[in-house]
Design a protein around this motif. Structure first.
Motif, PDB file in Angstrom:
ATOM      1  N   GLY A 139       0.810  -1.211   0.000  1.00  0.00           N
ATOM      2  CA  GLY A 139       0.000   0.000   0.000  1.00  0.00           C
ATOM      3  C   GLY A 139       0.840   1.256   0.000  1.00  0.00           C
ATOM      4  N   TRP A 287      -3.108   5.557   4.128  1.00  0.00           N
ATOM      5  CA  TRP A 287      -2.832   4.144   4.448  1.00  0.00           C
ATOM      6  C   TRP A 287      -2.809   3.996   5.951  1.00  0.00           C
ATOM      7  CZ3 TRP A 287       1.188   1.480   6.973  1.00  0.00           C
ATOM      8  CH2 TRP A 287       1.273   0.098   6.728  1.00  0.00           C
ATOM      9  N   VAL A 295      -5.833   0.700   0.530  1.00  0.00           N
ATOM     10  CA  VAL A 295      -5.524   2.122   0.599  1.00  0.00           C
ATOM     11  C   VAL A 295      -6.809   2.868   0.288  1.00  0.00           C
ATOM     12  CG1 VAL A 295      -3.117   1.815  -0.087  1.00  0.00           C
ATOM     13  CG2 VAL A 295      -4.839   2.316  -1.828  1.00  0.00           C
TER      14      VAL A 295
END
Length: 400
Positions: A139, A287, A295
């Motif tokens: 992410g 995040w 995300v």
């Protein structure tokens, strides 16, 4: 190295076990481009701990002295995962013995020692790298890609926090984590992670300002035995003073935009809460460590009726996942342990001579480790100067 890569891990605590498990798994992810990896030794002065870790993760033996690792010609790659103040002697000894070294962050307990380690690395014939493991979070890497590609536009500001509660209990035993100068506490422990994440995503930090350091639990009980990781073992009635920071906060200035970073080891209810948002001229992204398989993104170009953050489930179209998980499908889930696997794989690929174009992104250099410490030192200096602005040296100046 011959036909195999011999691996050892020095330190059998929490992070040491993460390194050991990662080496065990590293050859099983992605295509088979590595030579066979031989898991040779786990080293820890606590022999019971070392023996248990070696047995658990399939290493051939355990050692109680790191010099046994340095003297063993069948060992080529070594992770150093011990208390910060032990890093310099061990790393310099391993490099002198011709070992490839992956050292945990922060690089050392002092800038002087870190600079000496970086100098030794520059003069070594082997590879020396530092573990910035969060760079491997799919992410985080994806959000970096959004910034690098320009999809978020110019960075306007970054906001991040890393809250933990391992030090929130006043009866948590004294250990090396609570000893050392200002800035060597929560700032060095978890703030080092947040600082390099901020730079990884938003670019180099040029200066810091408004530094704050606070120690809220001023003494801790002396332990009756060894303290491993964040465990809370038996303690005596004797107390020892806490020397460093429980909490830190500071502002940063990037080449474009600014930001704020905040870290704590006494945030009750936050076992391991790392969260950040980056805001750009064309959109934003965020995040959260507690939901690492997703995300959230938002873009100015969205239809006003559906504008705002939307959740993106990470999958094989995002960094690291395709081939990097046994089930590399969207929604399967990832975690912090996976980051160590990708890190170990990248390090082994570099050691094996696999070209960077055919490898995972390289691990960070010792010079980057020194710069991370110089950044944290700038925060500590800002705190002692009533929050005044302090410049951070550029990476190019670190090894000059």
């Amino acid at each position: 190295m011959g036909d195999t890569i011999g691996v050892a891990v020095i330190g059998a605590g929490m992070a040491g076990k993460a390194h050991a498990a990662a080496y065990r798994t590293a050859t099983a992810v992605y295509d088979s481009t590595l030579p066979p990896v031989r898991l040779v030794s786990i080293c820890d002065m606590n022999e019971q701990l070392g023996e248990a870790a070696a047995r658990r993760f399939g290493f051939e033996r355990h050692d109680a002295d790191w010099r046994a690792i340095a003297a063993d010609d069948s060992i080529h790659v070594v992770s150093v995962v011990v208390a910060n103040f032990l890093h310099r002697e061990i790393v310099e000894g391993l490099l002198a013995a011709g070992k490839h070294v992956l050292c945990e962050k922060p690089l050392s307990d002092s800038i002087e020692s870190a600079q000496a380690m970086a100098e030794a690395a520059r003069g070594a014939s082997t590879v020396a790298r530092i573990g910035f493991s969060y760079r491997r979070a799919p992410g985080i890497a994806f959000i970096r890609d959004l910034v690098q590609s320009g999809r978020l536009g110019d960075v306007l500001h970054f906001s991040g926090r890393y809250w933990t509660d391992y030090g929130a209990h006043p009866d948590a035993p004294m250990s090396w984590r609570y000893q050392g100068p200002a800035g060597s506490g929560a700032l060095a422990d978890v703030g080092s992670h947040l600082a390099y994440i901020a730079e990884f995503v938003a670019g180099d930090i040029l200066r810091v300002r408004g530094g704050q350091l606070s120690t809220v639990i001023t003494e801790r009980p002396v332990p009756l035995g060894a303290v491993v990781g964040h465990t809370r073992g038996a303690v005596s009635d004797e107390k020892s003073p806490v020397e460093n920071d429980d909490y830190a906060a500071f502002g940063v200035e990037f080449a474009r935009g600014g930001g704020t970073l905040e870290v704590s080891r006494v945030a009750v209810g936050h076992a391991n809460s790392l969260f950040f948002e980056v805001f750009g001229s064309q959109g934003a992204a965020r995040w959260d460590q507690r939901n690492p398989s997703q995300v959230e993104v938002a873009f100015h170009a969205d239809d006003p009726e559906i504008s705002g953050y939307r959740t993106v489930q990470l999958g094989p179209q995002h960094p690291y996942i395709a081939g990097g998980l046994p089930m590399d499908a969207t929604g399967v889930g990832i975690g912090q342990n996976d980051m160590f696997v990708y890190q170990a794989r990248a390090f082994l690929e570099e050691v094996a001579g696999i070209p960077e174009s055919a490898s995972l992104p390289r691990c960070a250099s010792f010079d980057e480790g020194v710069r991370n410490m110089l950044l944290l030192d700038a925060v500590a200096r800002s705190a002692t100067a009533a929050g005044e602005s302090v410049d951070v040296p550029a990476l190019a100046a670190v090894g000059a």
